[in-house]
Design a protein around this motif. Structure first.
Motif, PDB file in Angstrom:
ATOM      1  N   TYR A 284      73.637  83.421  50.783  1.00  0.00           N
ATOM      2  CA  TYR A 284      73.331  82.490  51.876  1.00  0.00           C
ATOM      3  C   TYR A 284      74.345  81.374  52.055  1.00  0.00           C
ATOM      4  O   TYR A 284      74.170  80.530  52.932  1.00  0.00           O
ATOM      5  CB  TYR A 284      71.943  81.881  51.669  1.00  0.00           C
ATOM      6  N   GLY A 285      75.371  81.319  51.231  1.00  0.00           N
ATOM      7  CA  GLY A 285      76.357  80.260  51.360  1.00  0.00           C
ATOM      8  C   GLY A 285      76.048  79.099  50.436  1.00  0.00           C
ATOM      9  O   GLY A 285      74.999  79.046  49.789  1.00  0.00           O
ATOM     10  N   PHE A 286      76.985  78.144  50.405  1.00  0.00           N
ATOM     11  CA  PHE A 286      76.874  77.034  49.470  1.00  0.00           C
ATOM     12  C   PHE A 286      75.670  76.136  49.770  1.00  0.00           C
ATOM     13  O   PHE A 286      74.923  75.766  48.874  1.00  0.00           O
ATOM     14  CB  PHE A 286      78.170  76.216  49.489  1.00  0.00           C
ATOM     15  N   TRP A 287      75.460  75.767  51.021  1.00  0.00           N
ATOM     16  CA  TRP A 287      74.417  74.801  51.368  1.00  0.00           C
ATOM     17  C   TRP A 287      73.020  75.409  51.183  1.00  0.00           C
ATOM     18  O   TRP A 287      72.220  74.912  50.395  1.00  0.00           O
ATOM     19  CB  TRP A 287      74.618  74.311  52.795  1.00  0.00           C
ATOM     20  N   ALA A 288      72.729  76.472  51.902  1.00  0.00           N
ATOM     21  CA  ALA A 288      71.391  77.071  51.826  1.00  0.00           C
ATOM     22  C   ALA A 288      71.140  77.693  50.455  1.00  0.00           C
ATOM     23  O   ALA A 288      70.075  77.495  49.850  1.00  0.00           O
ATOM     24  CB  ALA A 288      71.225  78.120  52.921  1.00  0.00           C
ATOM     25  N   GLY A 289      72.095  78.455  49.928  1.00  0.00           N
ATOM     26  CA  GLY A 289      71.926  79.088  48.626  1.00  0.00           C
ATOM     27  C   GLY A 289      71.801  78.087  47.501  1.00  0.00           C
ATOM     28  O   GLY A 289      71.062  78.295  46.539  1.00  0.00           O
ATOM     29  N   GLY A 290      72.528  76.973  47.625  1.00  0.00           N
ATOM     30  CA  GLY A 290      72.410  75.916  46.617  1.00  0.00           C
ATOM     31  C   GLY A 290      71.012  75.320  46.580  1.00  0.00           C
ATOM     32  O   GLY A 290      70.465  75.049  45.506  1.00  0.00           O
ATOM     33  N   TRP A 291      70.416  75.119  47.744  1.00  0.00           N
ATOM     34  CA  TRP A 291      69.053  74.579  47.788  1.00  0.00           C
ATOM     35  C   TRP A 291      68.026  75.599  47.291  1.00  0.00           C
ATOM     36  O   TRP A 291      67.056  75.231  46.630  1.00  0.00           O
ATOM     37  CB  TRP A 291      68.711  74.108  49.193  1.00  0.00           C
ATOM     38  N   VAL A 292      68.243  76.876  47.601  1.00  0.00           N
ATOM     39  CA  VAL A 292      67.356  77.917  47.078  1.00  0.00           C
ATOM     40  C   VAL A 292      67.430  77.929  45.553  1.00  0.00           C
ATOM     41  O   VAL A 292      66.407  77.996  44.860  1.00  0.00           O
ATOM     42  CB  VAL A 292      67.725  79.300  47.669  1.00  0.00           C
ATOM     43  N   GLY A 293      68.642  77.837  45.010  1.00  0.00           N
ATOM     44  CA  GLY A 293      68.824  77.810  43.557  1.00  0.00           C
ATOM     45  C   GLY A 293      68.257  76.550  42.918  1.00  0.00           C
ATOM     46  O   GLY A 293      67.658  76.606  41.842  1.00  0.00           O
ATOM     47  N   LEU A 294      68.427  75.405  43.572  1.00  0.00           N
ATOM     48  CA  LEU A 294      67.876  74.156  43.041  1.00  0.00           C
ATOM     49  C   LEU A 294      66.348  74.224  42.956  1.00  0.00           C
ATOM     50  O   LEU A 294      65.754  73.775  41.973  1.00  0.00           O
ATOM     51  CB  LEU A 294      68.305  72.966  43.895  1.00  0.00           C
ATOM     52  N   ALA A 295      65.729  74.800  43.976  1.00  0.00           N
ATOM     53  CA  ALA A 295      64.267  74.937  43.948  1.00  0.00           C
ATOM     54  C   ALA A 295      63.838  75.805  42.772  1.00  0.00           C
ATOM     55  O   ALA A 295      62.832  75.522  42.108  1.00  0.00           O
ATOM     56  CB  ALA A 295      63.768  75.538  45.264  1.00  0.00           C
ATOM     57  N   ARG A 296      64.600  76.850  42.475  1.00  0.00           N
ATOM     58  CA  ARG A 296      64.271  77.721  41.350  1.00  0.00           C
ATOM     59  C   ARG A 296      64.427  76.987  40.021  1.00  0.00           C
ATOM     60  O   ARG A 296      63.572  77.075  39.143  1.00  0.00           O
ATOM     61  CB  ARG A 296      65.170  78.940  41.399  1.00  0.00           C
ATOM     62  N   VAL A 297      65.513  76.234  39.870  1.00  0.00           N
ATOM     63  CA  VAL A 297      65.738  75.485  38.632  1.00  0.00           C
ATOM     64  C   VAL A 297      64.623  74.457  38.433  1.00  0.00           C
ATOM     65  O   VAL A 297      64.153  74.242  37.310  1.00  0.00           O
ATOM     66  CB  VAL A 297      67.133  74.825  38.649  1.00  0.00           C
ATOM     67  N   CYS A 298      64.154  73.841  39.508  1.00  0.00           N
ATOM     68  CA  CYS A 298      63.070  72.849  39.408  1.00  0.00           C
ATOM     69  C   CYS A 298      61.738  73.486  39.010  1.00  0.00           C
ATOM     70  O   CYS A 298      60.864  72.810  38.481  1.00  0.00           O
ATOM     71  CB  CYS A 298      62.913  72.100  40.729  1.00  0.00           C
ATOM     72  N   ARG A 299      61.570  74.782  39.267  1.00  0.00           N
ATOM     73  CA  ARG A 299      60.336  75.470  38.856  1.00  0.00           C
ATOM     74  C   ARG A 299      60.381  75.953  37.423  1.00  0.00           C
ATOM     75  O   ARG A 299      59.379  76.388  36.864  1.00  0.00           O
ATOM     76  CB  ARG A 299      60.091  76.702  39.743  1.00  0.00           C
ATOM     77  N   CYS A 300      61.544  75.923  36.798  1.00  0.00           N
ATOM     78  CA  CYS A 300      61.726  76.488  35.458  1.00  0.00           C
ATOM     79  C   CYS A 300      61.496  75.412  34.396  1.00  0.00           C
ATOM     80  O   CYS A 300      62.446  74.810  33.898  1.00  0.00           O
ATOM     81  CB  CYS A 300      63.128  77.073  35.349  1.00  0.00           C
ATOM     82  N   HIS A 301      60.255  75.163  34.085  1.00  0.00           N
ATOM     83  CA  HIS A 301      59.885  74.223  33.028  1.00  0.00           C
ATOM     84  C   HIS A 301      58.565  74.697  32.433  1.00  0.00           C
ATOM     85  O   HIS A 301      57.921  75.591  32.983  1.00  0.00           O
ATOM     86  CB  HIS A 301      59.784  72.789  33.568  1.00  0.00           C
ATOM     87  N   PRO A 302      58.127  74.171  31.306  1.00  0.00           N
ATOM     88  CA  PRO A 302      56.933  74.693  30.635  1.00  0.00           C
ATOM     89  C   PRO A 302      55.659  74.724  31.498  1.00  0.00           C
ATOM     90  O   PRO A 302      54.820  75.574  31.297  1.00  0.00           O
ATOM     91  CB  PRO A 302      56.748  73.744  29.452  1.00  0.00           C
ATOM     92  N   LEU A 303      55.535  73.833  32.457  1.00  0.00           N
ATOM     93  CA  LEU A 303      54.347  73.850  33.313  1.00  0.00           C
ATOM     94  C   LEU A 303      54.605  74.551  34.642  1.00  0.00           C
ATOM     95  O   LEU A 303      53.734  74.586  35.505  1.00  0.00           O
ATOM     96  CB  LEU A 303      53.872  72.415  33.568  1.00  0.00           C
ATOM     97  N   GLY A 304      55.792  75.115  34.811  1.00  0.00           N
ATOM     98  CA  GLY A 304      56.169  75.768  36.061  1.00  0.00           C
ATOM     99  C   GLY A 304      55.851  77.254  36.047  1.00  0.00           C
ATOM    100  O   GLY A 304      55.072  77.755  35.234  1.00  0.00           O
ATOM    101  N   THR A 305      56.497  77.970  36.959  1.00  0.00           N
ATOM    102  CA  THR A 305      56.267  79.406  37.087  1.00  0.00           C
ATOM    103  C   THR A 305      57.063  80.165  36.029  1.00  0.00           C
ATOM    104  O   THR A 305      57.935  79.620  35.364  1.00  0.00           O
ATOM    105  CB  THR A 305      56.689  79.880  38.484  1.00  0.00           C
ATOM    106  N   SER A 306      56.767  81.454  35.928  1.00  0.00           N
ATOM    107  CA  SER A 306      57.517  82.322  35.021  1.00  0.00           C
ATOM    108  C   SER A 306      57.382  83.753  35.524  1.00  0.00           C
ATOM    109  O   SER A 306      56.581  84.044  36.399  1.00  0.00           O
ATOM    110  CB  SER A 306      56.975  82.212  33.594  1.00  0.00           C
ATOM    111  N   GLY A 307      58.185  84.633  34.959  1.00  0.00           N
ATOM    112  CA  GLY A 307      58.105  86.044  35.318  1.00  0.00           C
ATOM    113  C   GLY A 307      59.202  86.468  36.282  1.00  0.00           C
ATOM    114  O   GLY A 307      60.204  85.789  36.463  1.00  0.00           O
ATOM    115  N   LEU A 308      58.978  87.607  36.917  1.00  0.00           N
ATOM    116  CA  LEU A 308      59.939  88.182  37.845  1.00  0.00           C
ATOM    117  C   LEU A 308      59.998  87.339  39.115  1.00  0.00           C
ATOM    118  O   LEU A 308      58.982  87.062  39.742  1.00  0.00           O
ATOM    119  CB  LEU A 308      59.552  89.621  38.190  1.00  0.00           C
ATOM    120  N   ASP A 309      61.192  86.917  39.481  1.00  0.00           N
ATOM    121  CA  ASP A 309      61.384  86.081  40.665  1.00  0.00           C
ATOM    122  C   ASP A 309      62.734  86.440  41.259  1.00  0.00           C
ATOM    123  O   ASP A 309      63.773  86.111  40.704  1.00  0.00           O
ATOM    124  CB  ASP A 309      61.333  84.603  40.276  1.00  0.00           C
ATOM    125  N   LEU A 310      62.733  87.126  42.385  1.00  0.00           N
ATOM    126  CA  LEU A 310      63.961  87.587  43.009  1.00  0.00           C
ATOM    127  C   LEU A 310      64.372  86.664  44.146  1.00  0.00           C
ATOM    128  O   LEU A 310      63.530  85.986  44.739  1.00  0.00           O
ATOM    129  CB  LEU A 310      63.763  89.002  43.548  1.00  0.00           C
TER     130      LEU A 310
END
Length: 139
Positions: free
Chosen positions: A59-85
């Motif tokens: 998706y490019g730097f701007w949109a893809g970066g925000w998609v990736g940031l949202a994923r990193v923000c979900r990756c914590h002990p109280l967040g989501t887990s499992g298969l996420d494409l």
């Protein structure tokens, strides 16, 4: 493909989309250095760095970066887990001036289950009668 062809493709990509090239290079450096030092403890599959790399490539730097940031923000002990494409398409409501709308901030983007669950009643069709030759009952 030859190494020369791959090198030419990489140079052309770097010239056409320098932000994407720089971001993906930094992610790769992280994967080869810091990730191995701190340990690989991502709660998702694929890992957050691979997910962000794929999102930026798609998706490019701007949109893809925000998609990736949202994923990193979900990756914590109280967040989501499992298969996420990485999603196949960006949300229809996403706009460049509202970058938070690109990411999925809750839940995962897992593919739907394609196989139905096995029902135990279907296994024992003969009612447990083993008196007939050739029939066996699973118990």
């Amino acid at each position: 493909m030859s190494k020369l062809h791959l090198f030419k493709t990489m140079i052309i990509s770097a010239v056409r989309r320098p932000g994407v090239f720089i971001a993906r290079t930094l992610i790769r450096i992280y994967q080869l250095t810091l990730s191995s030092i701190f340990g690989r403890h991502c709660r998702h599959l694929p890992s957050c760095s691979f997910y962000t790399d794929e999102a930026i490539d798609r998706y490019g730097f701007w949109a893809g970066g925000w998609v990736g940031l949202a994923r990193v923000c979900r990756c914590h002990p109280l967040g989501t887990s499992g298969l996420d494409l990485v999603p196949d398409a960006l949300p229809a409501t996403a706009r460049w001036y509202k970058p938070w709308t690109y990411g999925r901030w809750r839940g995962t983007n897992a593919p739907p289950a394609t196989r139905p669950c096995m029902v135990c009643e279907d296994v024992d069709k003969d009612g447990g009668d083993t008196s007939k030759p050739g029939l066996t009952s699973v118990r």
